[in-house]
Every structure is written in structure tokens, then in C-alpha cells.
Design an enzyme around this catalytic site. Structure first.
Site, PDB file in Angstrom:
ATOM      1  N   ASP A  63      61.165  17.039  32.410  1.00 64.84           N
ATOM      2  CA  ASP A  63      60.476  17.851  31.084  1.00 64.84           C
ATOM      3  C   ASP A  63      59.141  17.726  31.080  1.00 64.84           C
ATOM      4  O   ASP A  63      58.580  19.095  31.040  1.00 64.84           O
ATOM      5  CB  ASP A  63      60.776  16.811  29.938  1.00 64.84           C
ATOM      6  N   TYR A  86      66.977  11.509  27.141  1.00 65.38           N
ATOM      7  CA  TYR A  86      67.491  12.600  26.654  1.00 65.38           C
ATOM      8  C   TYR A  86      68.795  12.287  26.280  1.00 65.38           C
ATOM      9  O   TYR A  86      69.475  13.318  25.492  1.00 65.38           O
ATOM     10  CB  TYR A  86      67.342  14.054  27.367  1.00 65.38           C
ATOM     11  N   LYS A 108      59.904   7.203  38.945  1.00 62.26           N
ATOM     12  CA  LYS A 108      58.909   6.027  38.483  1.00 62.26           C
ATOM     13  C   LYS A 108      59.586   4.843  38.854  1.00 62.26           C
ATOM     14  O   LYS A 108      59.625   3.639  37.915  1.00 62.26           O
ATOM     15  CB  LYS A 108      58.787   6.193  36.992  1.00 62.26           C
ATOM     16  N   ASP A 155      53.562   9.525  38.432  1.00 63.67           N
ATOM     17  CA  ASP A 155      52.196   9.721  37.862  1.00 63.67           C
ATOM     18  C   ASP A 155      51.323  10.499  39.057  1.00 63.67           C
ATOM     19  O   ASP A 155      50.433  11.393  38.833  1.00 63.67           O
ATOM     20  CB  ASP A 155      51.648   8.351  37.458  1.00 63.67           C
TER      21      ASP A 155
END
Ligand code: NAP
Length: 398
Positions: free
Chosen positions: A287, A147, A214, A263
Site C-alpha cells: 500500500d 487489511y 519486514k 524500510d
């Protein structure tokens, strides 16, 4: 006489009983939800002898029509000067101009935490069996990751230079027609975000802080976020927090600090929501996760948001949904998101009792099945009311 909110040397807000608070009504349905939310906020504050002097500032389409600018400099200066403000949704101009007004505001004021509490209001239609188990608070990093908007368009000379630089220095094979995006994740930003999450958990007696990342794939950004998060917990919160590795999940009366890969997190927040409490995560994960979680407890019509810098005390509180242009001016949509963002603002101002009054009144209104179209279409026997009528029903129950 209305007065400015100020901040002392320790970052504590000094809030007068009649503070001046800037607001942006917002585009599209801003015209509906802002007056509705304001009515409830004013009534709740008045019960405690408080009066907000609202100061309108321009941004979005309205500002663009008047000044030719989407986010006039004075708006940023006003939010900065008056410390705390609130905003409705803003149109993101398509094809040129500013990338996103919301992102610009957050970056200009260094509002590094995007705070998204996700909780269930009894009676709200939900796609899951046990929405009442959802009670999480997301701390999403607000200033970097994808972002930050560090992108270079495909087939430009800069992209070509970057591609050849990466090829020569790192041996990376990047297709020549690629756009390039940079994902910076710093120790500084990661640590202050996790610090804020831990401070929140401590203050609100929360059981755990989960670092969502992640890092199995993106080791030096997402993986580093995880590492820095644990470092903060270990170095600065040893008196009240303990990591999973140190205690095997048995944190006793301390805050359990653990981590999950993004995930699997999306699966587990659905199947085992009660295992999540405070969540600290990088920007893009946060987000997606915020909206996915909001869907479990009634959707974005009632999901509040706040952008905060805990050191400067600055905060901009905002509806998390967009401008829903097809409903603009129809007095139809749910004002809950903006109203609950106002509740977060009251909590930030130290007006906890008025904030709780609003939450209780909203709980009762929804429990009595008095709701706007978005809920009534999913509920049996609901009484559908307009946006402004919903606000009045909440006021009656304050
Ligand atoms: P959106 O405005 O959030 O609307 C999508 C759908 O969400 C609406 O059609 C409606 O669903 C539902 N919805 C939104 N607000 C609601 C409310 N208060 N009560 C009940 N339902 C509500 O998303 P969008 O259409 O993708 O975006 C429109 C514009 O908003 C774009 O310019 C976008 O860039 C901007 N935007 C701004 C912000 C922000 O300012 N924070 C955030 C996101 C998007 P149904 O059609 O099912 O009734």
C-alpha cells in the site's frame, strides 16, 4: 450481439469481440474521469473491430442513495458473473457502514493480487533526477495482513478477553485500553501471490522479483512471507528463476529472486530504482510502496491499478486515487489513472495491441505538453486542458 466473457477449465479467459463489461462510474470525480476514459477505450478497441457493451452497476454514494446499500449484492454478483470489470473511485463512508468498498470487493471476489505497474511517461514532472529509471510492477497481497480488517475496538469486552488471554497464555503485556488488530499472513496466500509475480516476470521477460518484507521484526508473518516466497521460487520455478543465495546475484538469463526489508526498500527505490523490477509484498508494505513509487513518476493522477485472481480469471481494474470531491464535476482532473487501468484490463483480455496504442497515444500527448492541471502546474510551457479534452487529444493520437 454482446456476449459474456467466460473462463475455460485452465483459467484462460475466452473473450468475444463484443464482451459485456460491468463498470462502476465512481463517486466524486468519477463523473469526469469515467466518460473520458471510456471514450479512449472505445476508440482504441474499435480500431481492432472490438466493441465493449458497458453494463453499469451501482456502488458507493449513488447506490446508497438509491438502495440504502453502499455495495449492493447484485453488484458483487455481476462482477463475479461477467468476470472482468472496471471501477472509478468510491467514497469510503466515515463512521460506520462498510469498512471500505474496495476492500469488500477484493475480498468477496478473492482478487488476491493488487497489481500496480509504475513506469515513467516522458515529459511528466517528477521530483527525482532520473524518473526514466523507474519501471517496476508491484504485486501486493490483497486478502490478508492488516487489511483483512480483523480489529477489535479498545475498551470492549472482547478486547479485554483477548488481552487477558494473551497475558495468560503468552505472557504478553498489552495495555488494558488498547485496540487490537490481527495480522494474519498465511503460506497459502503468500505463495500464490509470489507465484503470480513469478509467472508475470516469466511472461514479460522481467529480470528480477524482489520480496519486500519486514521479517527482521515480524518473523512469523513478514519473515514467513519471505521464506514461503523463496520456497515457491525454488520448488516451482527452478527452470527459470534462481535466488540470490544460490547465484550471488549473477542470475544469467534466469529471473533473480531476492529480498529486501521494507524500510530500506523505500530508500533504495529512490536512490537505485533500476535495481527493482517486479516486487512482491504483503498488503500494508504494498500500500505504502505503490503510492510512494507513483509519486516518482507523476503521482496518483496517472497510477493505474488492477485486482486479479489468476486462477478464476476475475479482475476488477480501478483508478488508484480517491474521489477528490473538491474537483467533482469540474472536468478538471487527470483521467490517466482510470484510463491506464483500462489498458491493464485490455492486456488481461488479450487486447495487447489496443492497449499499446493507448499507451503510445498518451505518451505523445504528454510529450507534446498537452496535460491536465496536475501536470501543467509543474511544467514549463504546458498547455492545460480539461479532463474531457485530454481524452480527445489522446484519441486524436491513437
Ligand atoms: P483523493 O481523492 O485521492 O485526492 C487527494 C488529492 O489527490 C486530490 O486533492 C488531488 O490533489 C489529487 N488527485 C486525486 N485524483 C486525481 C486525479 N485524477 N488527477 C489529478 N489529481 C488527483 O484522496 P482523499 O481526498 O484522501 O480521499 C477522498 C475520498 O476518496 C475518501 O472518501 C476516500 O476514502 C476515498 N478513496 C477511495 C479510493 C478508491 O476508491 N480506490 C482510494 C483512495 C481514497 P490536489 O489537491 O493537489 O490537486
Amino acid at each position: 450481439m454482446p456476449e459474456k466473457i467466460t473462463v475455460d477449465d485452465n483459467g484462460n479467459l475466452i473473450v468475444p469481440d463484443d464482451p459485456i463489461v460491468p463498470f462502476i462510474q465512481g463517486d466524486g470525480i468519477g463523473v469526469d474521469i469515467w466518460p473520458a476514459a471510456k471514450t479512449v477505450l472505445d476508440e482504441a478497441a474499435a480500431k481492432y473491430g472490438k466493441h465493449i457493451a458497458w453494463k453499469e452497476v451501482a456502488a458507493g454514494e449513488k447506490a446508497y442513495k438509491d438502495t440504502g446499500e453502499w455495495l449492493p449484492k447484485e453488484t458483487l454478483e455481476t462482477f463475479s458473473e461477467y468476470v472482468v470489470g472496471i471501477k472509478g473511485p468510491l467514497t469510503t463512508p466515515v463512521g460506520g457502514g462498510i469498512r471500505s468498498l474496495n476492500v469488500a470487493l477484493r475480498q468477496a471476489l478473492d482478487l488476491y493480487v493488487c497489481l500496480r505497474p509504475i513506469r515513467y511517461f516522458s515529459g511528466v514532472p517528477s521530483p527525482v533526477k532520473h524518473p526514466e529509471k523507474v519501471d517496476m510492477v508491484i504485486f501486493r497481497e490483497n486478502t490478508e495482513d492488516v487489511y483483512a480488517g480483523l480489529e477489535v475496538e479498545a475498551a470492549t469486552s472482547v478486547a479485554a478477553k483477548m488481552i487477558s488471554f494473551f497475558s495468560e497464555t503468552l505472557g504478553w503485556e498489552i495495555r488494558s485500553d488498547s485496540g487490537i488488530g490481527i495480522k494474519p499472513v498465511s503460506a497459502y496466500a503468500s505463495k500464490r501471490l509470489v507465484r503470480a509475480a513469478l509467472n508475470y516476470a516469466k511472461k514479460h521477460n522481467r529480470r528480477s522479483v524482489t520480496l519486500v518484507h519486514k521479517g527482521n521484526i515480524q518473523k512469523f508473518t513478514e519473515g514467513a512471507f519471505r521464506m514461503w516466497g523463496y520456497e515457491v521460487a525454488h520448488d516451482e520455478f527452478a527452470d527459470c528463476a534462481v535466488s540470490w543465495d544460490e547465484c550471488g546475484g549473477e542470475a544469467g538469463d534466469k529471473i533473480l529472486v531476492k529480498d529486501t526489508i521494507a524500510d530500506i526498500t523505500f530508500q533504495q527505490v529512490l536512490t537505485r530504482p533500476d535495481e527493482f523490477d517486479v516486487i512482491a509484498t504483503t498488503n500494508l508494505n504494498g500500500d505504502y510502496l505503490s503510492d510512494a513509487l507513483a509519486a516518482q513518476v507523476g503521482g496518483i493522477g496517472i497510477a493505474p491499478g488492477a485486482n486479479i485472481n489468476y486462477e478464476t480469471g476475475r479482475g476488477v481494474f480501478e483508478a488508484t486515487h480517491g474521489t477528490a470531491p473538491k474537483y467533482a464535476g469540474a472536468d478538471k482532473v487527470n483521467p490517466g489513472s482510470l484510463l491506464l487501468s483500462g489498458v491493464l484490463m485490455f492486456e488481461h483480455l488479450g487486447w495487447g495491441e489496443a492497449a499499446q496504442d493507448i499507451v503510445r497515444a498518451m505518451e505523445r500527448t504528454i510529450a507534446e505538453k498537452i496535460v491536465t492541471y496536475d501536470f501543467s502546474r509543474l511544467m514549463d510551457g504546458a498547455k492545460e486542458v480539461r479532463c474531457s479534452e485530454f481524452a480527445m487529444e489522446v484519441v486524436k493520437r491513437l
